[in-house]
Each structure stands twice: as structure tokens, then as C-alpha cells.
Design a protein around this motif. Structure first.
Motif, PDB file in Angstrom:
ATOM      1  N   UNK A 153      35.150  77.508  35.858  1.00 54.05           N
ATOM      2  CA  UNK A 153      34.821  77.205  34.465  1.00 54.05           C
ATOM      3  C   UNK A 153      35.846  76.253  33.863  1.00 54.05           C
ATOM      4  N   UNK A 154      37.123  76.538  34.089  1.00 50.69           N
ATOM      5  CA  UNK A 154      38.184  75.702  33.512  1.00 50.69           C
ATOM      6  C   UNK A 154      38.197  74.312  34.156  1.00 50.69           C
ATOM      7  N   UNK A 155      37.935  74.219  35.465  1.00 50.84           N
ATOM      8  CA  UNK A 155      37.892  72.917  36.136  1.00 50.84           C
ATOM      9  C   UNK A 155      36.772  72.050  35.565  1.00 50.84           C
ATOM     10  N   UNK A 156      35.623  72.655  35.325  1.00 49.87           N
ATOM     11  CA  UNK A 156      34.490  71.914  34.753  1.00 49.87           C
ATOM     12  C   UNK A 156      34.779  71.549  33.298  1.00 49.87           C
ATOM     13  N   UNK A 157      35.328  72.491  32.555  1.00 50.76           N
ATOM     14  CA  UNK A 157      35.664  72.221  31.147  1.00 50.76           C
ATOM     15  C   UNK A 157      36.697  71.104  31.037  1.00 50.76           C
ATOM     16  N   UNK A 158      37.640  71.064  31.974  1.00 48.66           N
ATOM     17  CA  UNK A 158      38.660  70.015  31.953  1.00 48.66           C
ATOM     18  C   UNK A 158      38.014  68.643  32.135  1.00 48.66           C
ATOM     19  N   UNK A 167      41.854  69.371  22.333  1.00 44.85           N
ATOM     20  CA  UNK A 167      40.978  70.185  23.181  1.00 44.85           C
ATOM     21  C   UNK A 167      41.319  69.936  24.645  1.00 44.85           C
ATOM     22  N   UNK A 168      41.418  68.661  25.007  1.00 46.81           N
ATOM     23  CA  UNK A 168      41.751  68.319  26.393  1.00 46.81           C
ATOM     24  C   UNK A 168      43.138  68.833  26.769  1.00 46.81           C
ATOM     25  N   UNK A 169      44.085  68.714  25.873  1.00 46.60           N
ATOM     26  CA  UNK A 169      45.439  69.199  26.144  1.00 46.60           C
ATOM     27  C   UNK A 169      45.461  70.691  26.417  1.00 46.60           C
ATOM     28  N   UNK A 170      44.738  71.460  25.627  1.00 42.55           N
ATOM     29  CA  UNK A 170      44.683  72.906  25.823  1.00 42.55           C
ATOM     30  C   UNK A 170      44.007  73.289  27.130  1.00 42.55           C
ATOM     31  N   UNK A 171      42.905  72.601  27.440  1.00 40.64           N
ATOM     32  CA  UNK A 171      42.197  72.901  28.686  1.00 40.64           C
ATOM     33  C   UNK A 171      43.032  72.455  29.887  1.00 40.64           C
ATOM     34  N   UNK A 172      43.752  71.355  29.746  1.00 42.30           N
ATOM     35  CA  UNK A 172      44.648  70.892  30.808  1.00 42.30           C
ATOM     36  C   UNK A 172      45.684  71.970  31.132  1.00 42.30           C
ATOM     37  N   UNK A 173      46.309  72.515  30.109  1.00 43.86           N
ATOM     38  CA  UNK A 173      47.312  73.566  30.309  1.00 43.86           C
ATOM     39  C   UNK A 173      46.663  74.793  30.951  1.00 43.86           C
ATOM     40  N   UNK A 174      45.469  75.157  30.491  1.00 43.89           N
ATOM     41  CA  UNK A 174      44.763  76.301  31.075  1.00 43.89           C
ATOM     42  C   UNK A 174      44.467  76.048  32.554  1.00 43.89           C
ATOM     43  N   UNK A 175      44.052  74.825  32.888  1.00 44.64           N
ATOM     44  CA  UNK A 175      43.756  74.492  34.284  1.00 44.64           C
ATOM     45  C   UNK A 175      45.006  74.641  35.153  1.00 44.64           C
ATOM     46  N   UNK A 176      46.124  74.130  34.683  1.00 47.34           N
ATOM     47  CA  UNK A 176      47.368  74.233  35.452  1.00 47.34           C
ATOM     48  C   UNK A 176      47.747  75.703  35.665  1.00 47.34           C
ATOM     49  N   UNK A 177      47.658  76.506  34.619  1.00 53.96           N
ATOM     50  CA  UNK A 177      48.012  77.924  34.733  1.00 53.96           C
ATOM     51  C   UNK A 177      47.064  78.668  35.673  1.00 53.96           C
TER      52      UNK A 177
END
Length: 119
Positions: A18-23, A53-63
């Protein structure tokens, strides 16, 4: 201890997808906003909306990538590839597809996974 560590490996894999697609979608929004701002001269609203939005999802993807690499015992190279794919636009989709097809998103069922080249 971090709460997500208690989530089942299957749920972590689902979250990763989900996070990869959202990113990737957030990249599309940010790139569209940048086009409107810098090429079409239409203002900053798209960048102001999709930037955070992208910054937050980017951080979520890394985590989530770090969490999943630990849970699924990815090699250092697989983990670094996943992290590197967070930088170019849409590369998280390619990485997600690769780890899915190569069996790296399959939670261990007690059976040893065969080693592959570049693992």
C-alpha cells in the motif's frame, strides 16, 4: 518496542504494498504540481499540497522498508535497493513488483527460501 513489530508479517507485507503504491501516486501528484508551477506558470498550490503528502509517504515507505527487511530477513543489498527506489519517481512500484516476483515478499513458512543471485 515499536508497535508495528507486533503486526503479522502478512500485514506488514500488505502495508508495504500500500505504501509503495501510495508513494508512486504521491510522486505523480508532486510532479504534476511542479509542471503546473514551473512550466505552465499556474501557481504553487499543487506543490504546496503534494509536497508534504509525498514527504510523509516517503518517510513511511522508508520506515516500512526497514521494518519489512528485518521481518523477512532481506539481504543488505535488497534492503539498499528498496531504499534507493524511494528516490526516483515510480521506482517503488518496480521494487515492489521485483520483490513480489522474486519471492522476497513471502513471509517465511518455516521452509528455507532458495538463495538467488544478488540476494
Amino acid at each position: 518496542q515499536f508497535r508495528l513489530c507486533r503486526v503479522s508479517p502478512r500485514s506488514q507485507v500488505r502495508l508495504f504494498k500500500i505504501v509503495a503504491i501510495a508513494e508512486a501516486f504521491s510522486w505523480a501528484g508532486l510532479l504534476t504540481g511542479m509542471y503546473v508551477k514551473y512550466v505552465a506558470g499556474g501557481g504553487e498550490l499543487g506543490v504546496q499540497i503534494f509536497g508534504p503528502i509525498h514527504g510523509g509517504i516517503f518517510v513511511a515507505y522508508v520506515l516500512v522498508t526497514f521494518l519489512l527487511s528485518r521481518t523477512l530477513r532481506w539481504s543488505r543489498w535488497t534492503t539498499l535497493a528498496g531504499l534507493a527506489c524511494s528516490i526516483p519517481p515510480f521506482a517503488t512500484l518496480a521494487f515492489e513488483l521485483w520483490v513480489q516476483r522474486s519471492g522476497r515478499l513471502t513471509p517465511s513458512s518455516g521452509v528455507a527460501r532458495p538463495a538467488s543471485v544478488g540476494a
